[in-house]
Design a protein around this motif. Structure first.
Motif, PDB file in Angstrom:
ATOM      1  N   GLY A 110       0.857  -1.058   0.062  1.00  0.00           N
ATOM      2  CA  GLY A 110       0.076  -0.152   0.109  1.00  0.00           C
ATOM      3  C   GLY A 110       0.842   1.205  -0.220  1.00  0.00           C
ATOM      4  N   PHE A 144       5.029  -1.526  -2.217  1.00  0.00           N
ATOM      5  CA  PHE A 144       4.099  -2.101  -3.233  1.00  0.00           C
ATOM      6  C   PHE A 144       2.597  -1.548  -3.384  1.00  0.00           C
ATOM      7  CE2 PHE A 144       7.387  -5.103  -1.767  1.00  0.00           C
ATOM      8  CZ  PHE A 144       7.917  -5.434  -2.907  1.00  0.00           C
ATOM      9  N   GLU A 145       2.646  -0.736  -4.489  1.00  0.00           N
ATOM     10  CA  GLU A 145       1.331  -0.072  -4.526  1.00  0.00           C
ATOM     11  C   GLU A 145       0.530  -0.686  -5.721  1.00  0.00           C
ATOM     12  OE1 GLU A 145      -0.960   2.283  -3.350  1.00  0.00           O
ATOM     13  OE2 GLU A 145      -2.110   1.820  -5.076  1.00  0.00           O
ATOM     14  N   ARG A 157      -9.039  13.373   0.191  1.00  0.00           N
ATOM     15  CA  ARG A 157      -9.648  12.895   1.192  1.00  0.00           C
ATOM     16  C   ARG A 157      -9.118  13.457   2.618  1.00  0.00           C
ATOM     17  NH1 ARG A 157      -7.980   6.907  -0.031  1.00  0.00           N
ATOM     18  NH2 ARG A 157      -8.931   6.014   1.921  1.00  0.00           N
ATOM     19  N   ARG A 183      -0.117  -5.528  -7.060  1.00  0.00           N
ATOM     20  CA  ARG A 183      -1.242  -5.784  -6.265  1.00  0.00           C
ATOM     21  C   ARG A 183      -0.838  -7.067  -5.528  1.00  0.00           C
ATOM     22  NH1 ARG A 183      -6.248  -4.309  -5.700  1.00  0.00           N
ATOM     23  NH2 ARG A 183      -6.111  -2.853  -7.598  1.00  0.00           N
ATOM     24  N   PHE A 184      -0.690  -6.755  -4.149  1.00  0.00           N
ATOM     25  CA  PHE A 184      -0.486  -7.950  -3.254  1.00  0.00           C
ATOM     26  C   PHE A 184      -1.557  -8.959  -3.530  1.00  0.00           C
ATOM     27  CE2 PHE A 184      -1.924  -9.971   0.626  1.00  0.00           C
ATOM     28  CZ  PHE A 184      -0.712 -10.762   1.304  1.00  0.00           C
ATOM     29  N   ALA A 219      -0.401  -2.039   4.734  1.00  0.00           N
ATOM     30  CA  ALA A 219      -1.176  -0.460   5.083  1.00  0.00           C
ATOM     31  C   ALA A 219      -1.999  -0.264   3.765  1.00  0.00           C
ATOM     32  CB  ALA A 219       0.127   0.398   4.863  1.00  0.00           C
ATOM     33  N   VAL A 227     -19.237  15.229   0.788  1.00  0.00           N
ATOM     34  CA  VAL A 227     -18.446  16.125   0.764  1.00  0.00           C
ATOM     35  C   VAL A 227     -18.272  16.913  -0.137  1.00  0.00           C
ATOM     36  CG1 VAL A 227     -15.802  16.161   1.400  1.00  0.00           C
ATOM     37  CG2 VAL A 227     -17.177  14.502   2.419  1.00  0.00           C
ATOM     38  N   ARG A 251     -13.779  22.995   2.281  1.00  0.00           N
ATOM     39  CA  ARG A 251     -14.617  21.641   2.063  1.00  0.00           C
ATOM     40  C   ARG A 251     -15.842  21.775   3.323  1.00  0.00           C
ATOM     41  NH1 ARG A 251     -11.451  16.236   3.481  1.00  0.00           N
ATOM     42  NH2 ARG A 251     -11.167  16.397   1.253  1.00  0.00           N
ATOM     43  N   TYR A 273     -19.489   9.342   1.118  1.00  0.00           N
ATOM     44  CA  TYR A 273     -18.855   8.254   1.813  1.00  0.00           C
ATOM     45  C   TYR A 273     -19.700   7.876   2.891  1.00  0.00           C
ATOM     46  CZ  TYR A 273     -14.372  10.160   0.209  1.00  0.00           C
ATOM     47  OH  TYR A 273     -13.476  10.625  -0.579  1.00  0.00           O
ATOM     48  N   GLY A 311      -2.880   1.625   9.814  1.00  0.00           N
ATOM     49  CA  GLY A 311      -3.698   2.575   9.031  1.00  0.00           C
ATOM     50  C   GLY A 311      -5.319   1.966   8.994  1.00  0.00           C
ATOM     51  N   ASP A 312      -5.802   2.443   8.012  1.00  0.00           N
ATOM     52  CA  ASP A 312      -7.127   1.973   7.490  1.00  0.00           C
ATOM     53  C   ASP A 312      -7.210   0.440   7.750  1.00  0.00           C
ATOM     54  OD1 ASP A 312      -7.924   4.685   7.831  1.00  0.00           O
ATOM     55  OD2 ASP A 312      -9.050   4.530   5.813  1.00  0.00           O
ATOM     56  N   MET A 361      -9.175  12.215  13.013  1.00  0.00           N
ATOM     57  CA  MET A 361      -8.206  11.385  13.862  1.00  0.00           C
ATOM     58  C   MET A 361      -7.735  10.229  13.056  1.00  0.00           C
ATOM     59  SD  MET A 361      -9.717  11.635  17.575  1.00  0.00           S
ATOM     60  CE  MET A 361     -11.534  11.421  17.091  1.00  0.00           C
ATOM     61  N   ALA A 362      -8.499   9.532  12.016  1.00  0.00           N
ATOM     62  CA  ALA A 362      -7.977   8.288  11.604  1.00  0.00           C
ATOM     63  C   ALA A 362      -6.709   8.157  10.969  1.00  0.00           C
ATOM     64  CB  ALA A 362      -9.098   7.860  10.449  1.00  0.00           C
ATOM     65  N   ASN A 398      -4.411  10.322  11.403  1.00  0.00           N
ATOM     66  CA  ASN A 398      -3.338  10.677  12.401  1.00  0.00           C
ATOM     67  C   ASN A 398      -2.755   9.243  12.937  1.00  0.00           C
ATOM     68  OD1 ASN A 398      -2.904  13.777  12.911  1.00  0.00           O
ATOM     69  ND2 ASN A 398      -4.707  13.285  11.936  1.00  0.00           N
TER      70      ASN A 398
HETATM   71  C1  LIG Z   1     -13.520  12.689   3.285  1.00  0.00           C
HETATM   72  C2  LIG Z   1     -12.555  12.229   4.233  1.00  0.00           C
HETATM   73  C3  LIG Z   1     -11.903  13.087   4.867  1.00  0.00           C
HETATM   74  C4  LIG Z   1     -11.071  12.481   5.611  1.00  0.00           C
HETATM   75  N1  LIG Z   1     -10.345  13.404   6.621  1.00  0.00           N
HETATM   76  C5  LIG Z   1      -9.617  12.938   7.495  1.00  0.00           C
HETATM   77  C6  LIG Z   1      -8.754  13.824   8.237  1.00  0.00           C
HETATM   78  O1  LIG Z   1      -9.020  15.215   8.121  1.00  0.00           O
HETATM   79  N2  LIG Z   1      -7.890  13.432   9.162  1.00  0.00           N
HETATM   80  C7  LIG Z   1      -7.572  12.052   9.207  1.00  0.00           C
HETATM   81  O2  LIG Z   1      -6.843  11.887  10.168  1.00  0.00           O
HETATM   82  N3  LIG Z   1      -8.072  11.294   8.488  1.00  0.00           N
HETATM   83  C8  LIG Z   1      -9.033  11.676   7.439  1.00  0.00           C
HETATM   84  N4  LIG Z   1      -9.695  10.742   6.789  1.00  0.00           N
HETATM   85  C9  LIG Z   1      -9.594   9.464   6.830  1.00  0.00           C
HETATM   86  C10 LIG Z   1      -8.099   9.039   5.907  1.00  0.00           C
HETATM   87  O3  LIG Z   1      -8.510   9.551   4.504  1.00  0.00           O
HETATM   88  C11 LIG Z   1      -7.734   7.707   6.035  1.00  0.00           C
HETATM   89  O4  LIG Z   1      -7.584   7.510   7.148  1.00  0.00           O
HETATM   90  C12 LIG Z   1      -6.447   7.499   5.094  1.00  0.00           C
HETATM   91  O5  LIG Z   1      -6.720   7.356   3.802  1.00  0.00           O
HETATM   92  C13 LIG Z   1      -5.773   6.202   5.522  1.00  0.00           C
HETATM   93  O6  LIG Z   1      -4.615   5.873   4.820  1.00  0.00           O
HETATM   94  P1  LIG Z   1      -4.173   4.653   4.547  1.00  0.00           P
HETATM   95  O7  LIG Z   1      -2.590   4.730   3.643  1.00  0.00           O
HETATM   96  O8  LIG Z   1      -4.029   3.531   5.792  1.00  0.00           O
HETATM   97  O9  LIG Z   1      -4.911   3.798   3.496  1.00  0.00           O
HETATM   98  P2  LIG Z   1      -5.351   4.548   1.873  1.00  0.00           P
HETATM   99  O10 LIG Z   1      -5.260   5.903   2.072  1.00  0.00           O
HETATM  100  O11 LIG Z   1      -6.639   3.759   1.615  1.00  0.00           O
HETATM  101  O12 LIG Z   1      -4.239   4.023   1.061  1.00  0.00           O
HETATM  102  C14 LIG Z   1      -4.202   2.647   1.020  1.00  0.00           C
HETATM  103  C15 LIG Z   1      -3.331   2.389  -0.235  1.00  0.00           C
HETATM  104  O13 LIG Z   1      -3.067   0.838  -0.581  1.00  0.00           O
HETATM  105  C16 LIG Z   1      -3.467   0.362  -1.933  1.00  0.00           C
HETATM  106  N5  LIG Z   1      -3.729  -0.954  -1.973  1.00  0.00           N
HETATM  107  C17 LIG Z   1      -5.042  -1.383  -1.737  1.00  0.00           C
HETATM  108  N6  LIG Z   1      -5.170  -2.861  -1.899  1.00  0.00           N
HETATM  109  C18 LIG Z   1      -3.866  -3.181  -2.186  1.00  0.00           C
HETATM  110  C19 LIG Z   1      -3.095  -4.412  -2.680  1.00  0.00           C
HETATM  111  N7  LIG Z   1      -3.788  -5.653  -2.656  1.00  0.00           N
HETATM  112  N8  LIG Z   1      -1.975  -4.521  -2.841  1.00  0.00           N
HETATM  113  C20 LIG Z   1      -1.084  -3.220  -3.225  1.00  0.00           C
HETATM  114  N9  LIG Z   1      -1.774  -2.114  -2.880  1.00  0.00           N
HETATM  115  C21 LIG Z   1      -3.137  -1.911  -2.477  1.00  0.00           C
HETATM  116  C22 LIG Z   1      -4.451   1.531  -2.517  1.00  0.00           C
HETATM  117  O14 LIG Z   1      -4.474   1.769  -3.861  1.00  0.00           O
HETATM  118  C23 LIG Z   1      -3.990   2.780  -1.766  1.00  0.00           C
HETATM  119  O15 LIG Z   1      -3.089   3.626  -2.346  1.00  0.00           O
HETATM  120  C24 LIG Z   1     -10.729  11.313   5.886  1.00  0.00           C
HETATM  121  C25 LIG Z   1     -11.322  10.281   5.072  1.00  0.00           C
HETATM  122  C26 LIG Z   1     -12.275  10.650   4.317  1.00  0.00           C
HETATM  123  C27 LIG Z   1     -12.955   9.869   3.209  1.00  0.00           C
END
Ligand SMILES: Cc1cc2nc3c(=O)[nH]c(=O)nc-3n(C[C@H](O)[C@H](O)[C@H](O)COP(=O)(O)OP(=O)(O)OC[C@H]3O[C@@H](n4cnc5c(N)ncnc54)[C@H](O)[C@@H]3O)c2cc1C
Length: 392
Positions: A11, A33-34, A44, A132-133, A164, A190, A227, A269, A288-289, A300-301, A303
């Motif tokens: 990710g 690996f993305e 976002r 892609r994993f 991630a 949004v 926003r 969303y 992360g998510d 907070m997510a 962060n």
């Molecule tokens: C409208 C909105 C507003 C937000 N505002 C805030 C904010 O202000 N503050 C805050 O803290 N959070 C906020 N969030 C939450 C925040 O966007 C997420 O918490 C953040 O994107 C998480 O990052 P991440 O890297 O864990 O996951 P992601 O951003 O989802 O990244 C995951 C990556 O993994 C890749 N991936 C997926 N599957 C695979 C696979 N099988 N192999 C390889 N790669 C893969 C995807 O393509 C992607 O690039 C908001 C969310 C939304 C929707």
């Protein structure tokens, strides 16, 4: 074997890219690996709280993120029906509590690009797009991961694998970690763009929460645009939500007159609140998510995901230095029990405050906010909690 093998990060979102930076800062080889052929570009997350700014400093990217962002030094809560500013908080009250006593707004895709530039300049890091994993095999002292690419499947050996890869994480599913929690019927609408509303809401701060039992609103100043987040009811049709008529009606409803606006984009969303049953299994971990998602009230997510990255990089460095890989259970304890679960509760409380239903409940909430804003000690406590800082 582990010391000379790279850490594999699945990710290339903000959390994966920052984990790679944190590992490089520990002198560790890392490969990201993305799945997509390019890094994310959608609008976002954007808000970073003071503890996260300290991480950016440690990873050597704070100045660049600040230069691309907007500093937030004021936070305001409003009552929608009366347009009263119920409470206003000034970040100067936490000047002695944090090295960077403010909130920063910088779009997460910009953070990804800043991190990618840093990784490209490091001999310790490689970022593979279009990977892609799909599969993981765990051995006592290493892991073997398989990735689908346009040229066919690729097998890569690493010391650890870190997932991630976002809310639908393939790594989490491969590790068979349950993702417990709920999905709400409510959605978030949004709107990103410019909106001629300042004269109607004098004193609008860079961050505003607007209380309302039916249609609460969050208004944010982001770099170069504003926003506005509206609650969308479960029964509202998605096409109607997206239509110019629907958008114009919502903005009209907010300030009581037609609003001139121009949209960069509109997104809808669903709101989910889930935490994985564990954040690690064997030599693999999630962050992360992929590990936790909560509603965005409070920002907070992301962060929390970046703080996972800092903890996981330190834990992997300790294992490299000879600690038992079982210390990954400490990572789960700190990041799941002591961070993700309390954040879930806090975000739920933030949302409950925004949409409180009963008149008595709303009045008690407003009184509590007014009292907090009027007393510097209580106001400081409010800001500490809001900023993800310890509040004793
Ligand atoms: C409208 C909105 C507003 C937000 N505002 C805030 C904010 O202000 N503050 C805050 O803290 N959070 C906020 N969030 C939450 C925040 O966007 C997420 O918490 C953040 O994107 C998480 O990052 P991440 O890297 O864990 O996951 P992601 O951003 O989802 O990244 C995951 C990556 O993994 C890749 N991936 C997926 N599957 C695979 C696979 N099988 N192999 C390889 N790669 C893969 C995807 O393509 C992607 O690039 C908001 C969310 C939304 C929707």
């Amino acid at each position: 074997m582990t010391g000379d093998q790279p850490v594999l990060v699945v990710g290339g979102g903000p959390v994966g890219m920052c984990l790679a930076l944190a590992l490089v800062a520990q002198g560790r080889r890392v490969e990201v690996f993305e799945a997509e052929p390019r890094l994310q570009s959608d609008l976002r997350g954007a808000a970073y709280h003071p503890p996260t700014l300290e991480l950016f400093e440690a990873w050597g990217i704070l100045d660049e993120v600040r230069a691309a962002g907007v500093e937030v030094r004021e936070l305001c809560y409003w009552e929608r029906r009366t347009r009263e500013c119920v409470a206003r908080f000034d970040y100067r009250l936490i000047a002695d509590d944090a090295r960077f006593p403010f909130r920063l707004h910088c779009m997460q895709h910009v953070l990804c690009r800043i991190a990618a530039d840093r990784l490209a300049a490091s001999p310790l890091a490689r970022v593979h797009l279009g990977h892609r994993f799909v599969e993981l095999q765990q051995e006592p002292d290493h892991v073997v991961a398989r990735f689908a690419t346009a040229a066919g499947e690729r097998e890569v050996v690493g010391a650890f694998l870190c997932g991630a890869d976002g809310a639908h994480s393939a790594v989490r599913k491969r590790l068979e970690l349950a993702f417990e929690g709920v999905s709400h019927e409510d959605r978030f609408l949004v709107l990103n763009g410019s909106f001629d509303i300042d004269a109607d809401l004098p004193g609008l701060a860079p961050v505003n929460y607007v209380f309302d039992p039916d249609e609460w609103v969050i208004l944010l100043k982001l770099p170069g645009f504003r926003r506005i987040v509206f609650r969308a009811r479960p029964d509202e049709d998605e096409a109607a939500l997206r239509s110019p008529v629907g958008v114009a009606a919502r903005l009209h409803g907010l300030v009581g007159r037609p609003v001139a606006y121009s949209l960069i984009n509109l997104a809808i969303y669903r709101v989910h609140e889930r935490v994985a049953e564990s954040f690690h299994r064997g030599r693999a971990a999630i962050l992360g998510d992929a590990a936790h998602i909560n509603n965005p009230a409070g920002g907070m997510a992301l962060n929390a995901g970046l703080q996972d990255a800092a903890d996981l990089a330190r834990t992997i460095a300790a294992i490299d230095d000879g600690a038992d890989p079982a210390i990954l259970s400490g990572y789960t304890m700190r990041r799941r029990e002591q961070s993700a679960l309390p954040i879930l509760a806090r975000a739920g409380q933030n949302l409950a405050e925004l949409r409180a239903q009963e008149a008595r409940e709303r009045e008690a909430r407003n009184q509590a906010f007014r009292a907090a804003a009027a007393d510097p000690a209580l106001a400081r406590l409010h800001l500490l909690r809001f900023s993800m800082l310890p509040a004793f």
